[in-house]
Structure formats: structure tokens, C-alpha cells
Design a protein around this motif. Structure first.
Motif, PDB file in Angstrom:
ATOM      1  N   PRO A   1      15.854   5.696  14.598  1.00 46.79           N
ATOM      2  CA  PRO A   1      14.500   5.791  15.156  1.00 46.79           C
ATOM      3  C   PRO A   1      14.058   7.244  15.300  1.00 46.79           C
ATOM      4  O   PRO A   1      14.873   8.128  15.537  1.00 46.79           O
ATOM      5  N   GLY A   2      12.771   7.463  15.161  1.00 53.48           N
ATOM      6  CA  GLY A   2      12.212   8.798  15.297  1.00 53.48           C
ATOM      7  C   GLY A   2      11.802   9.096  16.728  1.00 53.48           C
ATOM      8  O   GLY A   2      12.077   8.324  17.651  1.00 53.48           O
ATOM      9  N   GLN A   3      11.110  10.213  16.896  1.00 53.52           N
ATOM     10  CA  GLN A   3      10.650  10.642  18.212  1.00 53.52           C
ATOM     11  C   GLN A   3       9.481   9.800  18.712  1.00 53.52           C
ATOM     12  O   GLN A   3       9.282   9.668  19.911  1.00 53.52           O
ATOM     13  N   ILE A   4       8.684   9.277  17.779  1.00 53.80           N
ATOM     14  CA  ILE A   4       7.524   8.477  18.165  1.00 53.80           C
ATOM     15  C   ILE A   4       7.582   7.126  17.466  1.00 53.80           C
ATOM     16  O   ILE A   4       8.083   7.023  16.342  1.00 53.80           O
ATOM     17  N   PRO A   5       7.096   6.069  18.119  1.00 56.43           N
ATOM     18  CA  PRO A   5       7.103   4.755  17.475  1.00 56.43           C
ATOM     19  C   PRO A   5       6.010   4.640  16.421  1.00 56.43           C
ATOM     20  O   PRO A   5       5.016   5.366  16.445  1.00 56.43           O
ATOM     21  N   HIS A   6       6.223   3.729  15.525  1.00 52.98           N
ATOM     22  CA  HIS A   6       5.242   3.374  14.504  1.00 52.98           C
ATOM     23  C   HIS A   6       4.220   2.450  15.164  1.00 52.98           C
ATOM     24  O   HIS A   6       4.568   1.631  16.004  1.00 52.98           O
ATOM     25  N   ASN A   7       2.960   2.548  14.776  1.00 53.64           N
ATOM     26  CA  ASN A   7       1.914   1.696  15.347  1.00 53.64           C
ATOM     27  C   ASN A   7       1.385   0.786  14.240  1.00 53.64           C
ATOM     28  O   ASN A   7       0.573   1.199  13.412  1.00 53.64           O
ATOM     29  N   ASP A   8       1.859  -0.469  14.228  1.00 53.06           N
ATOM     30  CA  ASP A   8       1.482  -1.422  13.181  1.00 53.06           C
ATOM     31  C   ASP A   8      -0.025  -1.640  13.111  1.00 53.06           C
ATOM     32  O   ASP A   8      -0.614  -1.677  12.031  1.00 53.06           O
ATOM     33  N   THR A   9      -0.654  -1.802  14.272  1.00 53.54           N
ATOM     34  CA  THR A   9      -2.091  -2.068  14.313  1.00 53.54           C
ATOM     35  C   THR A   9      -2.872  -0.890  13.738  1.00 53.54           C
ATOM     36  O   THR A   9      -3.819  -1.077  12.968  1.00 53.54           O
ATOM     37  N   ALA A  10      -2.490   0.330  14.085  1.00 55.95           N
ATOM     38  CA  ALA A  10      -3.176   1.512  13.571  1.00 55.95           C
ATOM     39  C   ALA A  10      -3.022   1.624  12.052  1.00 55.95           C
ATOM     40  O   ALA A  10      -3.960   2.031  11.360  1.00 55.95           O
ATOM     41  N   VAL A  11      -1.857   1.242  11.535  1.00 54.89           N
ATOM     42  CA  VAL A  11      -1.636   1.287  10.087  1.00 54.89           C
ATOM     43  C   VAL A  11      -2.538   0.280   9.379  1.00 54.89           C
ATOM     44  O   VAL A  11      -3.144   0.594   8.358  1.00 54.89           O
TER      45      VAL A  11
ATOM     46  N   HIS B   1       0.829  -1.212   0.000  1.00 56.43           N
ATOM     47  CA  HIS B   1       0.000   0.000   0.000  1.00 56.43           C
ATOM     48  C   HIS B   1       0.858   1.254   0.000  1.00 56.43           C
ATOM     49  O   HIS B   1       1.989   1.244   0.489  1.00 56.43           O
ATOM     50  N   ALA B   2       0.265   2.337  -0.454  1.00 59.64           N
ATOM     51  CA  ALA B   2       0.845   3.656  -0.216  1.00 59.64           C
ATOM     52  C   ALA B   2       0.726   3.911   1.286  1.00 59.64           C
ATOM     53  O   ALA B   2      -0.156   3.355   1.943  1.00 59.64           O
ATOM     54  N   PRO B   3       1.602   4.710   1.870  1.00 57.65           N
ATOM     55  CA  PRO B   3       1.533   4.953   3.312  1.00 57.65           C
ATOM     56  C   PRO B   3       0.253   5.682   3.712  1.00 57.65           C
ATOM     57  O   PRO B   3      -0.336   6.401   2.908  1.00 57.65           O
ATOM     58  N   SER B   4      -0.157   5.477   4.950  1.00 59.01           N
ATOM     59  CA  SER B   4      -1.346   6.146   5.469  1.00 59.01           C
ATOM     60  C   SER B   4      -1.085   7.649   5.589  1.00 59.01           C
ATOM     61  O   SER B   4       0.059   8.097   5.620  1.00 59.01           O
ATOM     62  N   GLN B   5      -2.152   8.423   5.691  1.00 60.02           N
ATOM     63  CA  GLN B   5      -2.035   9.878   5.852  1.00 60.02           C
ATOM     64  C   GLN B   5      -1.262  10.210   7.120  1.00 60.02           C
ATOM     65  O   GLN B   5      -0.491  11.161   7.150  1.00 60.02           O
ATOM     66  N   TYR B   6      -1.459   9.423   8.172  1.00 58.47           N
ATOM     67  CA  TYR B   6      -0.773   9.677   9.439  1.00 58.47           C
ATOM     68  C   TYR B   6       0.741   9.543   9.264  1.00 58.47           C
ATOM     69  O   TYR B   6       1.500  10.384   9.733  1.00 58.47           O
ATOM     70  N   ILE B   7       1.180   8.489   8.568  1.00 54.51           N
ATOM     71  CA  ILE B   7       2.620   8.300   8.350  1.00 54.51           C
ATOM     72  C   ILE B   7       3.173   9.446   7.501  1.00 54.51           C
ATOM     73  O   ILE B   7       4.234   9.990   7.798  1.00 54.51           O
ATOM     74  N   CYS B   8       2.453   9.829   6.468  1.00 52.95           N
ATOM     75  CA  CYS B   8       2.917  10.934   5.613  1.00 52.95           C
ATOM     76  C   CYS B   8       3.027  12.227   6.414  1.00 52.95           C
ATOM     77  O   CYS B   8       4.007  12.961   6.280  1.00 52.95           O
ATOM     78  N   ALA B   9       2.038  12.499   7.254  1.00 59.32           N
ATOM     79  CA  ALA B   9       2.033  13.739   8.027  1.00 59.32           C
ATOM     80  C   ALA B   9       3.092  13.744   9.129  1.00 59.32           C
ATOM     81  O   ALA B   9       3.582  14.800   9.522  1.00 59.32           O
ATOM     82  N   ASN B  10       3.460  12.567   9.634  1.00 56.38           N
ATOM     83  CA  ASN B  10       4.403  12.463  10.753  1.00 56.38           C
ATOM     84  C   ASN B  10       5.696  11.758  10.376  1.00 56.38           C
ATOM     85  O   ASN B  10       6.402  11.256  11.250  1.00 56.38           O
ATOM     86  N   ARG B  11       6.004  11.723   9.094  1.00 55.55           N
ATOM     87  CA  ARG B  11       7.174  10.981   8.613  1.00 55.55           C
ATOM     88  C   ARG B  11       8.448  11.347   9.360  1.00 55.55           C
ATOM     89  O   ARG B  11       9.192  10.469   9.785  1.00 55.55           O
ATOM     90  N   GLU B  12       8.720  12.639   9.547  1.00 54.98           N
ATOM     91  CA  GLU B  12       9.980  13.045  10.188  1.00 54.98           C
ATOM     92  C   GLU B  12      10.029  12.630  11.654  1.00 54.98           C
ATOM     93  O   GLU B  12      11.108  12.430  12.196  1.00 54.98           O
ATOM     94  N   ARG B  13       8.880  12.474  12.302  1.00 56.14           N
ATOM     95  CA  ARG B  13       8.847  12.053  13.699  1.00 56.14           C
ATOM     96  C   ARG B  13       8.891  10.533  13.852  1.00 56.14           C
ATOM     97  O   ARG B  13       9.278  10.026  14.895  1.00 56.14           O
ATOM     98  N   ILE B  14       8.470   9.794  12.807  1.00 58.20           N
ATOM     99  CA  ILE B  14       8.464   8.327  12.850  1.00 58.20           C
ATOM    100  C   ILE B  14       9.700   7.762  12.153  1.00 58.20           C
ATOM    101  O   ILE B  14      10.364   6.866  12.674  1.00 58.20           O
ATOM    102  N   LEU B  15       9.982   8.280  10.961  1.00 55.73           N
ATOM    103  CA  LEU B  15      11.075   7.782  10.114  1.00 55.73           C
ATOM    104  C   LEU B  15      11.935   8.952   9.647  1.00 55.73           C
ATOM    105  O   LEU B  15      11.876   9.356   8.482  1.00 55.73           O
TER     106      LEU B  15
END
Length: 193
Positions: free
Chosen positions: A118-128, A31-45
Motif C-alpha cells: 500500500p502507498g501513502q494515500i488510498p486510491h479513490n475509486d469514485t474519483a477515478v 482505460h489508461a490511468p487518470s492523470q491523477y494516478i499517473c502523477a501520484n503513482r508512487e504515493r498510491i501504488l
């Protein structure tokens, strides 16, 4: 060298259905990344900020047990499924990196990338999985995914890469064979249940 045109699908809606040697089912979505990942990319990745396009690979492994409680057997099952994903994911990362693509996997236990900073916040697999596949979630001590046919007997994991979907699909299928996962059609899975 022949330059073929690039054709990228926006998302893959049909999973790659796999079955392990012991009958364990695995579903993989690209899949293309979720909107949340795109909006928080610098904090997650943070290492992925300069990547204009990357893809999320959702790996769902069927568990022997529903994953709603915490018992020694269930915790061992989660560890076994995590290890299977980590072995598969690491091999896939190196295969894609050898081809010039950026790739990483998210450690299901920590929520942080294994090979990137690693970023400032963890990735949430379930939320994705909820955001991209629209699977419901049960709120327990931790959030538990509800698969449409496996129920809560599902272990989600996430892999990311800059490789286009067709390259990802070919690499996934090749690596799956090396890990003892055979591709099957959805009809075969339904008939075997």
C-alpha cells in the motif's frame, strides 16, 4: 513461436456489458490511468513505479438499492457487491499473473491494493470513475457515483494490470463466464428494461 505485432488501444469507450444469473448488470471499462494516478503513482501504488504502462479496469455493478443512505440493507448490499468483485478480481489477478502480467485490485472498502504494497494515500475509486467516464458524483457522507441509467444504484471497483487491453478483455470475458456473468449487447439491456 510467432511474434504478432502489439496493438494497444488508448482507451476503451464501450463497456463490456454482463448480466449475472439473477439478472444483476455489470459494466466493465478498460482505460489508461487518470492523470491523477499517473502523477501520484508512487504515493498510491509504490510497487508500480517501474511500470511504464498499465491499464485501469473499472468494474461497475448495479445495486438493488440506491447507495445514498446507510441502512442495514444497503450496507449488506455493498458488502455483497464488494465480495463479488473481490472473488472476480482475485481470480483475474492470478490468471493474468500466471501469464506474466502484473495485476492487482483495489479493495473498495480501504482504497489500498490487495496484493501490492500500500502507498501513502488510498486510491479513490469514485474519483477515478468521474475522471475517466465523466460520471457525476453526489457528495454525501461519502461520494456516491451517479450512473447514466442506474442512477445511484451503482457500486464501483477498480482493477489494474500491465496486460494490454486485448488480453485484459479476453481474460475478463473468460473470468466473467466462470463467475456466472454472461456477456450481452447494450441493445439487449435496453430492451429488457
Amino acid at each position: 513461436m510467432v511474434n504478432y505485432p502489439r496493438v494497444y488501444a488508448a482507451e476503451q469507450t464501450r463497456p463490456i456489458n454482463l448480466v449475472g444469473k439473477m439478472g444483476q448488470e455489470v459494466q466493465i471499462y478498460i482505460h489508461a490511468p487518470s492523470q491523477y494516478i499517473c502523477a501520484n503513482r508512487e504515493r498510491i501504488l509504490p510497487d508500480w513505479q517501474q511500470q511504464p504502462l498499465f491499464w485501469v479496469v473499472i468494474v461497475l455493478q448495479r445495486s438493488h438499492y440506491p447507495l445514498v443512505k446507510s441502512t442495514p440493507e444497503i450496507e449488506q448490499e455493498k458488502q455483497n457487491l464488494r465480495e463479488k468483485f473481490m472473488r472476480f478480481g482475485c481470480d483475474l489477478v492470478f490468471s493474468l499473473r500466471d501469464r506474466g502480467y502484473l495485476a492487482d485490485l483495489i479493495d473498495p472498502r480501504t482504497g489500498y491494493p490487495l496484493f501490492s504494497r500500500p502507498g501513502q494515500i488510498p486510491h479513490n475509486d469514485t474519483a477515478v470513475v468521474k475522471a475517466l467516464l465523466n460520471y457525476p458524483i453526489l457528495k454525501n457522507k461519502c461520494c456516491v457515483l451517479v450512473h447514466p441509467t442506474w442512477g445511484t444504484a451503482v457500486y464501483p471497483s477498480i482493477f489494474i494490470s500491465t496486460a494490454p487491453p486485448i488480453i485484459l478483455e479476453l481474460a475478463i470475458k473468460s473470468m466473467a463466464l466462470m463467475h456466472g456473468w454472461q456477456e450481452v449487447e447494450q441493445e439487449e439491456l435496453v430492451n429488457s428494461q
